[in-house]
Write a protein that holds these residues in place. Structure first.
Motif, mmCIF file in Angstrom:
data_model
loop_
_atom_site.group_PDB
_atom_site.id
_atom_site.type_symbol
_atom_site.label_atom_id
_atom_site.label_comp_id
_atom_site.label_asym_id
_atom_site.label_seq_id
_atom_site.Cartn_x
_atom_site.Cartn_y
_atom_site.Cartn_z
ATOM 1 N N ARG B 273 -8.517 -0.493 -5.344
ATOM 2 C CA ARG B 273 -7.388 -0.115 -4.854
ATOM 3 C C ARG B 273 -7.798 0.719 -3.602
ATOM 4 O O ARG B 273 -6.985 0.500 -2.516
ATOM 5 C CB ARG B 273 -6.346 0.547 -5.610
ATOM 6 N N LYS B 274 -8.721 1.534 -3.443
ATOM 7 C CA LYS B 274 -9.099 2.297 -2.521
ATOM 8 C C LYS B 274 -9.736 1.410 -1.385
ATOM 9 O O LYS B 274 -9.544 1.339 -0.230
ATOM 10 C CB LYS B 274 -10.164 3.215 -2.986
ATOM 11 N N ASN B 277 -7.191 -1.144 -0.050
ATOM 12 C CA ASN B 277 -5.746 -0.896 0.605
ATOM 13 C C ASN B 277 -4.647 -1.318 -0.520
ATOM 14 O O ASN B 277 -3.634 -1.625 -0.042
ATOM 15 C CB ASN B 277 -5.357 -1.254 1.864
ATOM 16 N N GLN B 279 -3.279 0.369 -2.784
ATOM 17 C CA GLN B 279 -2.374 1.410 -3.113
ATOM 18 C C GLN B 279 -1.066 1.238 -3.446
ATOM 19 O O GLN B 279 -0.172 1.773 -4.249
ATOM 20 C CB GLN B 279 -2.337 2.768 -2.324
ATOM 21 N N ARG B 280 -0.363 0.405 -2.431
ATOM 22 C CA ARG B 280 1.116 0.167 -2.617
ATOM 23 C C ARG B 280 1.504 -0.711 -3.682
ATOM 24 O O ARG B 280 2.568 -0.859 -4.302
ATOM 25 C CB ARG B 280 1.676 -0.497 -1.321
ATOM 26 N N THR B 283 -0.092 1.051 -7.959
ATOM 27 C CA THR B 283 0.159 2.598 -7.679
ATOM 28 C C THR B 283 -0.313 3.439 -8.793
ATOM 29 O O THR B 283 -0.650 3.138 -9.585
ATOM 30 C CB THR B 283 1.814 2.807 -7.633
#
Lengths: 172, 445
Positions: B273-274, B277, B279-280, B283
């Motif tokens: 996720r890092k 990107n 992260q949205r 979660t």
């Protein structure tokens, strides 16, 4: 036939909103135009309901695969053990409990094979050729309603889609 | 509503596509560096295996009485890792747990690769690997057929079934996304994706059969995953070795498998996720839900550890009692302590909300659970045969450098395949995310 091909025109209405697309499907079915197909980026229950889709019959393929698999596994285990008609570890030559496990695993395996075959056949997924009346946007963010009409009705059908909140594309 | 909490529903379908498709763009130099390093690790493992093939199985530490060493430990470990992928992609699908959607693809991929690697270990353990066809039932002039009464043959059938079913499940789930990539690709990539998306157009006639078929897939994968680790546990439980011969083994192994797999999911998801990107989509709520499930599986595993001791005491069976006394107090005490601490005590920290919502804690604990679960298999497999019925046949076992090399190779191969996957195929399901956004916006109305 040729006359028909020349006069029948394909037009696709694009809807970002699922509810608008479902409503357009319902209205289109009541209109004089012919709804050919609906494409979408994900399975929408609202659109399925609007299309009046019935439950898929794929389960019969799965069931047939599963039944075949169980007997195939069980019979294989029995056949393999009677080739050497010898008691091992005090267990009978034909031991139902361990052979049931083999049968069970084969049930799942062949049920899945049946499921895949059913999916390929019913969805006609074996042909990698994409139909001409397809738009890439339908795998992104739009639901695409493909309808046909005569050449003279093109504008009114386009207006129909626009009045429902959609955009249009005419396939030549 | 959980669906809303688990993903940012302001996300548009286009943003989902763009974020996922961006992960498939040309990789940076650091990506290739990682690939090369992992591949070197794979080569180390391959070289060690090759050495073993030329010299003989004796280059490993297996001995009499401990004939099952790290090869079998790693086999059980990797099968276990695989299981949580199916839990997330199939079982949670049946339960309609919306939070599994963003991580289902990566978890299912983890399953496929982990089963492939698990399947290698019986080959490695075999020593004379070219004899592997003896396990397959086929007509032959010696009229030798495998004995299907043996749990090892159950294993051959179960693991092969699991590999085929999870690969097909993985591919089927990816089909609509492959079409999305095809429609946005150009040149050679478009050709490749046109072939592998087998003509998917998202026609609602296709969706009608697909959704029903997918549901059956999930319904079939659920009993399969439970049966596979039960069968793995019977490799041990059907022998009369003290410490192995218990009826609790099947549920104990299934819970342990899911426990370790969930930890691996967190280990993989945090960098994923890092880096991409995500992260949205992936979660903190999603990771928190995995952490909560780890508390649950950790408690089951802890309960199983306690039950084994209770039964040893309650049965008045002195062999069983000695076996479990030695497990906690003997030469492999360190393994026992690691197993109990990492698997059933440390996950309890997830009861604290701040801990289960802090990335560093999540990552650290997930690694510790993986270490603990590896040692659980060490304690069970080695401990059982090392300290059996006859005191004169007790013995110890120590893995050799060759075994460590093969183990390193297996870990590198797993991450090598996973890293290749995330840059070449959609690692998050665009279709399921769009469904989530659609369901979320409905709930807002």
């Amino acid at each position: 036939m040729n006359i028909n091909m020349n006069t029948e025109k394909y037009i696709m209405g694009f809807f970002r909103d699922e509810d608008q697309a479902a409503q357009a499907v319902t209205d289109l079915k009541e209109s004089p135009y012919t709804l050919k197909r609906v494409h979408g980026p994900f399975p929408s229950h609202k659109i399925s309901r609007a299309l009046g889709q019935k439950k898929s019959k794929i389960g019969y393929f799965t069931l047939a695969g599963g039944i075949f698999g169980f007997f195939a596994g069980f019979v294989l285990a029995v056949y393999a053990s009677i080739q050497w008609n010898l008691m091992v570890s005090g267990k009978p030559v034909i031991s139902y409990v361990p052979f049931f496990i083999v049968g069970f695993e084969f049930t799942i395996l062949f049920a899945v094979f049946g499921n895949i075959i059913g999916m390929l056949l019913l969805s006609r997924l074996t042909n990698t050729k994409i139909p001409v009346q397809y738009d890439d946007r339908c795998s992104g963010e739009y639901f695409g309603l493909l309808a046909t009409c005569s050449r003279g009705e093109l504008d009114t059908l386009a207006d129909f889609f626009k009045s429902k909140g959609g955009e249009t594309r005419i396939f030549e | 509503m959980s669906v809303l909490r688990n993903m940012d529903t302001d996300v548009t379908y286009n943003e989902i596509d763009q974020t996922v498709l961006k992960t498939l763009e040309s990789p940076s130099r650091s990506y290739w560096l990682v690939i090369v390093l992992l591949f070197l690790g794979v080569l180390v493992g391959a070289a060690c295996w090759l050495y073993q093939i030329f010299i003989g199985i004796g280059v490993g530490g297996q001995n009499n009485p401990v004939a099952w060493g790290t090869y079998l430990i790693n086999f059980v470990f990797w099968v276990g890792i695989a299981h949580s992928g199916t839990l997330i992609s199939a079982i949670l699908y049946l339960f309609r747990a919306g939070w599994r959607n963003p991580i289902a693809r990566a978890a299912e991929t983890m399953t496929v690769f982990a089963v492939c690697i698990a399947g290698l270990f019986p080959f490695i353990h075999l020593g004379r690997v070219w004899m592997v066809y003896y396990m397959l039932p086929y007509p032959n002039q010696r009229n030798l057929w495998p004995n299907f009464q043996s749990p090892l043959m159950f294993d051959v059938v179960a693991i092969s079934t699991y590999l085929m079913v999870s690969s097909l499940f993985w591919y089927t789930g990816m089909l609509p996304d492959l079409a999305t990539v095809r429609d946005r690709a150009t040149g050679f990539r478009k050709k490749i994706f046109s072939i592998i998306s087998i003509g998917w157009t998202g026609d609602f006639e296709q969706w009608r059969h697909y959704t029903r078929g997918f549901l059956f897939f999930a319904a079939l994968a659920t009993p399969l995953v439970i049966s596979v680790h039960s069968v793995v546990s019977w490799d041990f439980a059907l022998a009369i070795v003290p410490g192995w011969h218990t009826t609790i083994f099947a549920p104990y192994f299934v819970a342990g498998a899911i426990h370790s797999g969930l930890a691996m999911v967190i280990t993989l998801m945090i960098p994923l996720r890092k880096i991409f990107n995500y992260q949205r989509f992936i979660t903190m709520d999603v990771l928190e839900n995995v952490a909560k499930t780890i508390i649950f599986t950790g408690l089951i595993v802890g309960f199983a550890y306690a039950t084994e001791y209770f039964i040893a005491w309650y049965s008045h069976n002195i062999v069983e009692q000695e076996s479990f006394r030695w497990r906690a107090m003997g030469e492999y005490q360190f393994g026992f302590i690691l197993m109990v601490t990492c698997n059933s005590m440390i996950p309890l920290l997830f009861f604290v909300k701040r801990i289960r919502r802090t990335i560093a804690w999540l990552f650290g604990i997930s690694i510790l659970v993986n270490i603990g679960m590896w040692f659980e298999r060490f304690v069970i497999i080695i401990g059982g045969v090392a300290h059996g019925f006859m005191p004169h046949s007790w013995g110890l076992y120590k893995p050799t450098g060759i075994e460590f090399g093969i183990m390193l190779g297996s870990f590198c191969l797993f991450f090598f395949l996973f890293v290749l996957f995330v840059k070449h195929l959609p690692s998050v399901s665009m279709t399921e995310l769009k469904e989530m956004v659609s369901a979320g916006s409905d709930n807002e109305h």
